[in-house]
Design an enzyme around this catalytic site. Structure first.
Site, mmCIF file in Angstrom:
data_model
loop_
_atom_site.group_PDB
_atom_site.id
_atom_site.type_symbol
_atom_site.label_atom_id
_atom_site.label_comp_id
_atom_site.label_asym_id
_atom_site.label_seq_id
_atom_site.Cartn_x
_atom_site.Cartn_y
_atom_site.Cartn_z
ATOM 1 N N GLU A 92 19.412 44.971 -17.351
ATOM 2 C CA GLU A 92 20.754 44.702 -17.843
ATOM 3 C C GLU A 92 21.714 45.674 -17.163
ATOM 4 O O GLU A 92 21.458 46.877 -17.107
ATOM 5 C CB GLU A 92 20.784 44.880 -19.362
ATOM 6 C CG GLU A 92 22.115 44.555 -19.993
ATOM 7 C CD GLU A 92 22.054 44.575 -21.510
ATOM 8 O OE1 GLU A 92 23.102 44.794 -22.134
ATOM 9 O OE2 GLU A 92 20.952 44.367 -22.068
ATOM 10 N N LYS A 146 24.694 39.597 -21.706
ATOM 11 C CA LYS A 146 23.771 40.317 -20.807
ATOM 12 C C LYS A 146 22.388 40.501 -21.425
ATOM 13 O O LYS A 146 21.371 40.236 -20.787
ATOM 14 C CB LYS A 146 24.345 41.704 -20.470
ATOM 15 C CG LYS A 146 25.630 41.698 -19.695
ATOM 16 C CD LYS A 146 26.063 43.119 -19.354
ATOM 17 C CE LYS A 146 26.501 43.921 -20.556
ATOM 18 N NZ LYS A 146 27.764 43.436 -21.147
ATOM 19 N N THR A 147 22.377 41.002 -22.655
ATOM 20 C CA THR A 147 21.087 41.305 -23.288
ATOM 21 C C THR A 147 20.244 40.052 -23.456
ATOM 22 O O THR A 147 19.040 40.050 -23.164
ATOM 23 C CB THR A 147 21.320 41.981 -24.649
ATOM 24 O OG1 THR A 147 22.025 43.208 -24.451
ATOM 25 C CG2 THR A 147 19.995 42.283 -25.339
#
Length: 473
Positions: free
Chosen positions: A165, A121-122
């Site tokens: 995110e 995600k990051t």
């Protein structure tokens, strides 16, 4: 007060403001004109970056930290009910807002892209933020990690697009209603909040069904959990599904990933046309993240080829295979990987990046030495054996004690679970119970040409500079 700040968040107080997720929302509110305050347990570079924006940060938790005119108290799921500031908010009738609710309120008026998945995600959020900024689209963004310097995890932009995110760990991503959702993968994790993989599927399905009518879901065509989720979502007429990956039936198909040292060259087929672009970080999984970012950017109208070129400007995010330095011919790199899939992927990426690089002593490829810190007792209990198996890809490893984060110890759950599984898989692994001794231990193991990977989501990252200093001496 800027109209982009909801009235309830004009004077917010953040408990745990120095955390990766909390600091980003706090920074964005401060940039939009809110008078932000908060508290944390210790000083940090992130705290200093917030203060530079005019944010008031108290060290230590105390009821007196909560200002008389606070309009809301913002918390994450890590804040316990007995927290003194949270108790004071209850006594005074100050509204308590979860971080995800605050972020959802900030995203509401724009064109949100929410990036979810068990892993990546990051990185994917960061890639999108960097590329869209490079194209001059002035996005706002909130990322669960810093891009380059402390405090760079969030930015207020004047454009319509908002990249965020989306965290599945506590189901908080259900609060979002994005125009574009990205789901990179779906695996069992966060065992304190999910009892089964079925619960994970249901949670991601709820997130996907929150996409605005006419919106787009970008999802992996390769990863088993994502494929299963796609089958559950097919037939929702208002949701456009775009699949990405190496599978033959992917809508945005990857046809080639060519390692180029610490970068990769990726070729995709889009609308029948072939396009090649550079990803400035190594590893197949990062190439997949970049293609997901490409698909999400296209979904909000960014020109495909321009966006592909702009993605090359992403050079990494702190703690995601971040180069920390070199001493005595030994490189030290920091990895946030804490789930077996992430560990295996980062080790594969590093192996690919150093393959064929001769060591000064002529001893073949550089050795990869890992200092691994397990994160959470519940995760170690459920996935410790898989973590140990993943470490078999390293030449040698040191496993630290479990980083508890928000959890209390679980009887019988220790890092020995991982060590035993690693040895059973043929790994060369040692226990590192004495944290202060780790720099000496690693310096004694490493030789010129080797690479040391500090790995985990806890404070293992702090060992990198200490290892480098010991190598220097």
């Amino acid at each position: 007060m800027s109209p982009s700040v909801p009235p309830a968040l004009e004077r917010p107080h953040f408990i745990g403001i120095g955390g990766a997720g909390m600091s980003g929302v706090a920074k964005l509110l401060a940039q939009r004109g809110a008078r932000v305050a908060g508290s944390d347990t210790k000083e940090s570079e992130t705290v200093e970056a917030l203060r530079a924006l005019g944010v008031t940060v108290h060290i230590g938790h105390d009821a007196a930290n909560l200002a008389p005119d606070a309009t809301a108290v913002v918390v994450s799921s890590a804040i316990r009910a007995e927290n003194l500031e949270l108790a004071a908010a209850g006594e005074r009738g100050v509204p308590v807002v979860h971080r995800s609710e605050a972020l959802a309120a900030l995203m509401e008026s724009g064109r949100p892209i929410a990036v979810a998945g068990t892993h990546g995600k990051t990185t994917t959020t960061s890639m999108l933020a960097v590329a869209l900024t490079a194209l001059g689209l002035e996005p706002s963004y909130v990322i669960g990690g810093d891009l380059d310097v402390p405090g760079s995890s969030a930015r207020h932009g004047d454009g319509e697009i908002f990249v965020a995110e989306a965290d599945e760990s506590d189901r908080s991503f259900h609060a979002y209603a994005p125009e574009v959702a990205v789901i990179l993968n779906v695996e069992l994790d966060h065992h304190a909040n999910y009892a089964s993989l079925e619960e994970i599927y249901e949670s991601f399905e709820t997130f996907a069904r929150g996409v605005r009518p006419g919106g787009t879901l970008v999802i992996s065509a390769d990863q088993h959990g994502a494929v299963e989720l796609t089958s559950r979502l097919r037939g929702r007429s208002s949701l456009k599904i775009v699949t990405v990956g190496e599978s033959e039936d992917a809508d945005l198909r990857i046809t080639r990933i060519s390692p180029r040292g610490l970068t990769s060259e990726v070729t995709v087929v889009l609308d029948g046309r072939m396009m090649t672009f550079t990803v400035s970080v190594p590893g197949r999984h990062y190439a997949h993240n970049a293609v997901a970012a490409l698909a999400a950017g296209i979904a909000v109208g960014a020109p495909a080829r321009n966006l592909a070129s702009a993605l090359a400007q992403y050079t990494g995010v702190r703690r995601r295979l971040q180069f920390k330095g070199e001493a005595a011919g030994v490189q030290v790199i920091d990895s946030y990987a804490h789930h077996p899939t992430e560990m295996a992927a980062d080790l594969e990426a590093i192996r690919g990046a150093v393959a064929g690089t001769p060591r000064p002593d002529g001893g073949g490829d550089p050795r990869v030495l890992v200092v691994f810190q397990p994160h959470l007792f519940s995760r170690t209990r459920e996935l410790g054996a898989e973590m140990g198996a993943a470490l078999a890809a390293a030449d040698a490893s040191v496993v630290l004690d479990i980083y508890p984060a928000r959890e209390d110890p679980i009887p019988g759950v220790t890092s020995e679970i991982i060590i035993e599984a690693a040895r059973a898989a043929g790994a060369d692994v040692a226990a590192g119970h004495q944290r202060a001794a780790i720099p000496d231990v690693v310096a004694g193991m490493a030789k010129a040409g080797d690479l040391v990977l500090t790995m985990g989501a806890g404070d293992v990252t702090d060992l990198g500079p200490l290892i480098l200093a010991r190598l220097e001496s």
